[in-house]
Design an enzyme around this catalytic site. Sequence first.
Site, mmCIF file in Angstrom:
data_model
loop_
_atom_site.group_PDB
_atom_site.id
_atom_site.type_symbol
_atom_site.label_atom_id
_atom_site.label_comp_id
_atom_site.label_asym_id
_atom_site.label_seq_id
_atom_site.Cartn_x
_atom_site.Cartn_y
_atom_site.Cartn_z
ATOM 1 N N SER A 125 0.843 -1.198 0.000
ATOM 2 C CA SER A 125 0.000 0.000 0.000
ATOM 3 C C SER A 125 0.872 1.239 0.000
ATOM 4 O O SER A 125 2.004 1.220 0.513
ATOM 5 C CB SER A 125 -0.866 -0.027 1.256
ATOM 6 O OG SER A 125 -1.381 1.251 1.542
ATOM 7 N N TYR A 149 -0.453 -0.090 10.232
ATOM 8 C CA TYR A 149 -0.751 -0.786 8.973
ATOM 9 C C TYR A 149 0.376 -0.580 7.962
ATOM 10 O O TYR A 149 0.876 -1.536 7.363
ATOM 11 C CB TYR A 149 -2.074 -0.242 8.420
ATOM 12 C CG TYR A 149 -2.451 -0.745 7.039
ATOM 13 C CD1 TYR A 149 -2.995 -2.003 6.863
ATOM 14 C CD2 TYR A 149 -2.273 0.069 5.924
ATOM 15 C CE1 TYR A 149 -3.358 -2.451 5.594
ATOM 16 C CE2 TYR A 149 -2.634 -0.371 4.654
ATOM 17 C CZ TYR A 149 -3.165 -1.628 4.496
ATOM 18 O OH TYR A 149 -3.522 -2.070 3.245
ATOM 19 N N LYS A 153 2.871 -3.406 6.381
ATOM 20 C CA LYS A 153 3.027 -3.610 4.940
ATOM 21 C C LYS A 153 4.494 -3.451 4.535
ATOM 22 O O LYS A 153 5.003 -4.212 3.700
ATOM 23 C CB LYS A 153 2.139 -2.632 4.156
ATOM 24 C CG LYS A 153 0.658 -2.972 4.194
ATOM 25 C CD LYS A 153 0.363 -4.281 3.448
ATOM 26 C CE LYS A 153 -1.112 -4.592 3.342
ATOM 27 N NZ LYS A 153 -1.360 -5.956 2.807
#
Lengths: 327, 327
Positions: A125, A149, A153
């Site tokens: 992402s 997050y 990632k």
Amino acid sequence: MEVLILGAAGMVGRKLTERLARERQLGGRGISHLTLHDVVAPPVPRDAPFPIVASTSDFAVPGEAEKLVARQPPLIFHLAAIVSGEAEADFDKGYRINLDGTRELFEAIRAVGDNYRPRVVFTSSIAVFGAPFPDAIDDEFFLTPLTSYGTQKAIGELLLADYTRRGIFDGVGIRLPTICVRPGKPNKAASGFFSGIIREPLNGQEAVLPVPDNVRHTHASPRSAVNFLIHAANLDGARLGNRRNLTMPGVSVTVAEQIEALRRIAGDKMVARIRRDPDPTIMQIVEGWPRNFDASRARSLGFKAESSFEEIIRIHIEDELDGAIAN
Amino acid sequence: MEVLILGAAGMVGRKLTERLARERQLGGRGISHLTLHDVVAPPVPRDAPFPIVASTSDFAVPGEAEKLVARQPPLIFHLAAIVSGEAEADFDKGYRINLDGTRELFEAIRAVGDNYRPRVVFTSSIAVFGAPFPDAIDDEFFLTPLTSYGTQKAIGELLLADYTRRGIFDGVGIRLPTICVRPGKPNKAASGFFSGIIREPLNGQEAVLPVPDNVRHTHASPRSAVNFLIHAANLDGARLGNRRNLTMPGVSVTVAEQIEALRRIAGDKMVARIRRDPDPTIMQIVEGWPRNFDASRARSLGFKAESSFEEIIRIHIEDELDGAIAN
């Protein structure tokens, strides 16, 4: 060829599944079997031309990933993740699924041995990047995520590259831009308005715009997201060398440009359904997000996105509204 | 103030311990207690002006890290690691110590609660970078490690930044350049010759140079490494913002420049003890290493290295040879 999709119940996973069922092949290799996996039951297309087995479990629980790779699928799409907001709200859950789960999967592949070396396509992402940014983030800009997050990632990307370098599998990581126009109902994601200001007016509903018109952001359609995944699956790994993670291309536009594209396609009446209601909290979140990318490397490797935001709107109308705009 | 050093038996850990015992304070705060930890027994300086407790265990075993932080030391130096060669040779051991061990430590700090929020100084490495490089690697260049060790250090950096952003502790990661002149006996490390071509001649021994004279590399003395750690311990975290990991400064020189510095300080006789014996394997490894850094950010934050390779040799003579060169 057998294919495994982790995270198959999500929006991109469902669209990928439908596409594979429709095309029956991938890079010229016929698909013989598809395993869909998610923590909730993934929908199974009817009348698919090959067997589709749906399985539901928590893949981060030790032992679960081994079951998923037991058939030794040569192609694995790893789309499973706790999303940004939830990973920020629940520290343990985010690390358990996004970091430990990914590692369990990679270790399960390693444990197979037997010269098993699948292509693994991993969705990363743009949340791996954190402000302050240059005007356009190039392919060698460093990763300083500002969310757990994004951290998870970024760690997934590093593991993917190392396991690939070690010959355990053949990984390609793709950093998706914001997917727009997201189909379905409005949701609470801070980025939701980017889709909402297009989707809701076209559905005859009012949309709320919480940020100023000059906010710039990068978008790609759900159709492009699936194209990226399929292109990554077919890519010659030798062209990537040791740098296995790629920022995907997209369309960088301001909110004003999004709105003008909507006006050109659907008229003033649709635009009038956008109500400005500034929200300082959302504005603060959005200010930490990347605005624009120089995705030269992905483009040179053949990844393609839309060339205008109008094209993104037209794809939404084609794929989600049967080609017609309501009034 | 209580201080905990993990990896205290290593060369840098021992020098840091000696320095703290000598100076009795750190940033103006008196040291009241020092815990030394390593997988082998760390040496304990005699006549230290405060209690020093040495403990020996495998800190990656669940439960061990909790014991180490039970006294809630407000300052932790995390220097513990499986080194590059061993982490490459033993995949599981490298990940278990360098990734899982680091995470166990960070989670143990989190589990304390009770408003415990120590400064954690983490030694990372320039092994987080992988070729191809620009002429000088700047502070925003991306991390593409080409070893499992470099991958594990890069993941440690990401975790350090996220745990800091979350307020769990207050972390500073420092990427050490090659430490030169390393005291002690010749070892099998691929980088060993950078120290060997200075150390062995000064000890009256022959040194082997396995690479061409035009190889460029960045060095800092063991004394600078300890200075970096102490400066990182005292640094105002607010000056770092969310970007907690810093490339340390150093002296970028070619092997030819190293040799000329030795000649100026110790004469032709010493230089004649360097025997050229090209080794393609070592050359290949060295070609993947960074040559030069633009460590502007660390310099602007007050981190200082030597200004010449001559200074690095003089420090070796002062600190390891009692100020005198043998014949």
